[in-house]
Design an enzyme around this catalytic site. Structure first.
Site, PDB file in Angstrom:
ATOM      1  N   ASN A   1      -6.697   0.505  -0.021  1.00 28.24           N
ATOM      2  CA  ASN A   1      -6.083   0.695  -1.345  1.00 28.24           C
ATOM      3  C   ASN A   1      -6.636  -0.284  -2.385  1.00 28.24           C
ATOM      4  OD1 ASN A   1      -2.554   1.703  -1.590  1.00 28.24           O
ATOM      5  ND2 ASN A   1      -4.376   2.880  -1.216  1.00 28.24           N
TER       6      ASN A   1
ATOM      7  N   THR B   1       0.833  -1.209   0.000  1.00 27.69           N
ATOM      8  CA  THR B   1       0.000   0.000   0.000  1.00 27.69           C
ATOM      9  C   THR B   1       0.863   1.252   0.000  1.00 27.69           C
ATOM     10  OG1 THR B   1      -0.086   0.243   2.396  1.00 27.69           O
ATOM     11  CG2 THR B   1      -1.736  -1.212   1.395  1.00 27.69           C
ATOM     12  N   CYS B   2       0.188   2.399  -0.156  1.00 21.42           N
ATOM     13  CA  CYS B   2       0.922   3.658  -0.243  1.00 21.42           C
ATOM     14  C   CYS B   2       1.277   4.217   1.128  1.00 21.42           C
ATOM     15  CB  CYS B   2       0.073   4.673  -0.998  1.00 21.42           C
ATOM     16  SG  CYS B   2      -0.309   4.070  -2.636  1.00 21.42           S
ATOM     17  N   ASP B   3       0.911   3.522   2.192  1.00 18.68           N
ATOM     18  CA  ASP B   3       1.140   4.055   3.535  1.00 18.68           C
ATOM     19  C   ASP B   3       2.513   3.640   4.051  1.00 18.68           C
ATOM     20  OD1 ASP B   3       1.008   4.969   6.088  1.00 18.68           O
ATOM     21  OD2 ASP B   3      -0.941   4.093   6.530  1.00 18.68           O
TER      22      ASP B   3
END
Ligand SMILES: Cc1ncc(COP(=O)(O)O)c(C=O)c1O
Length: 400
Positions: free
Chosen positions: A378, A339-341
């Protein structure tokens, strides 16, 4: 074994080298059939864990805590082994009901419930409920004659990775008040329960909780005590070795022998049964050298199957599928989720050989509190669960 012996025994445990015990062929076959990421649930391992715990606690009825892993095939398997079930929500009631479990084989252990949750459990035939406070006892006045209450007492644990007695459980001082309130309103009190915390590294908190519960039962001898429920907490081997289950349970059995005759003992194991029964298979989808470390980006992370690293404070053993040359070169590496986190990091400072995009990694001991708390943040789907028989070696918890 006293607590000093236990600490000594614990210190002597070594982490076995499990890397060479993979049945790589079986995993490769599964990879041909299923896209990663996926989890593998081994029902033979479920048998082994259940039977080991039952052998270690021969006089205790085991109520599997469904919350740890609510997979229908695992529940069916446990049902066939004679297990009982610990329920906490309407969803869990409906799941076990759909699988042919009977209400009388269950206890409802959530200390805080809506009335509709009590009603649904009663409709199912589950009549034993845990309470731990005055408001909760009052909710049962209208069900007097239909239910048996088990009062949960809090015993705080420094030794448990997840301290559940912080959130639930009355004090021993509050206990007589709850018993009187129930009895004065015609509601039967039949038992005491506690949960000293999940992944408890020493049995001594449970031993002390058993002794204090027995003493409380003896003081309140006007109650017809029928059950003592010693909760879950039985530990599994993540990064650190834990006591073998027989040794963990020996002092519990010793303390339980002091119970007055006729009182049944229950336990609510979750992690011990589900944890070692599942692995996760993930692929490396990206690789970047950032400073001194190589970052490998996986196709699942802490928002998915590895969610227990956040919620359950677990650190799963993660190893490459391909054989490793132990004399070869290892490099400081980071394993990150997709994910982008930036919180989505599965392992920092892990030493790995040089890996390629497309290589496979295996997360072990990943049955408990993993897929149960996974999200689809996401729009990454949760890993699917592939059910197999007998590809782990139960003696070592490793893949064969
Ligand atoms: C009421 C209750 N019982 C049993 C369990 C299972 O505990 P464990 O996984 O430590 O065996 C839990 C875990 O949260 C729980 O809350």
């Amino acid at each position: 074994m006293d607590s000093q012996d236990i600490i000594q025994h614990f210190a002597e445990q070594t982490h076995p080298d499990e890397l060479e015990q993979f049945d790589r062929a079986s995993i490769k076959e599964l990879i041909e059939q299923h896209d990663t990421p996926f989890m593998v649930l081994d029902l033979e391992e479920v048998d082994y864990q259940y039977k080991s715990l039952q052998a270690a606690l021969p006089n205790v009825k085991l109520f599997y805590a469904i919350k740890s892993l609510a997979h229908p095939q695992l529940i069916k398997r446990l049902k066939s082994l004679g297990s009982y079930f610990d329920l906490a929500t309407i969803g869990e009631v409906e799941l076990v009901e759909s699988l042919g479990v009977k209400g009388e084989q269950c206890i409802h252990t959530h200390p805080i419930k809506k009335d509709k949750e009590i009603q649904r459990a009663l409709d199912f035939g589950c009549t034993r409920f845990v309470v731990d406070n005055e408001e909760e006892v009052k909710k049962f006045y209208k069900y007097a004659g239909q239910v048996e209450l088990i009062i949960r007492v809090s015993f705080r644990s420094q030794q448990a990775v997840v301290d559940l007695s912080r959130k639930f459980g009355c004090t021993l001082e509050e206990l007589p008040v709850l018993v009187s309130m129930a009895q004065e309103n015609g509601v039967t009190v039949s038992g005491l329960s506690f949960h000293v915390g999940s992944q408890s590294l020493s049995p001594m908190t449970q031993v002390n909780a058993i002794r204090s519960s027995i003493a409380a039962m003896k003081v309140m001898n006007h109650v017809n005590w029928k059950f003592l429920d010693i909760g879950g907490s039985f530990p599994v081997h993540y990064q650190e070795a834990v006591l073998p289950i027989v040794d963990f349970c020996a002092p519990l059995n010793e303390a339980l022998a002091e119970l007055p005759a006729g009182i049944e003992v229950f336990a609510e194991p979750g992690r011990f049964i589900s944890g070692p029964s599942m692995i996760e298979v993930v692929s490396i989808v990206g690789k970047a050298k950032r400073g001194a470390r190589t970052w490998y980006y996986l196709d699942d992370g802490v928002y998915g199957g590895f969610s227990g690293q956040i919620y359950d404070h677990a650190q799963y053993p993660i190893v490459p599928l391909k054989p490793i040359d132990p004399t070869g070169e290892f490099f400081p590496s980071v394993l990150a989720g997709p994910t982008c986190d930036s919180i989505d990091v599965v392992a920092e400072d892990i030493e790995l050989p040089d890996m390629k995009v497309g290589d496979i990694l295996i997360g072990k001991q990943m049955g408990a509190y993993t897929i149960a708390s996974a999200t689809e943040f996401n729009f990454y789907p949760k890993p699917k669960v592939v059910v197999v028989e007998d590809i782990f070696d139960p003696e070592t918890d490793a893949l064969k």
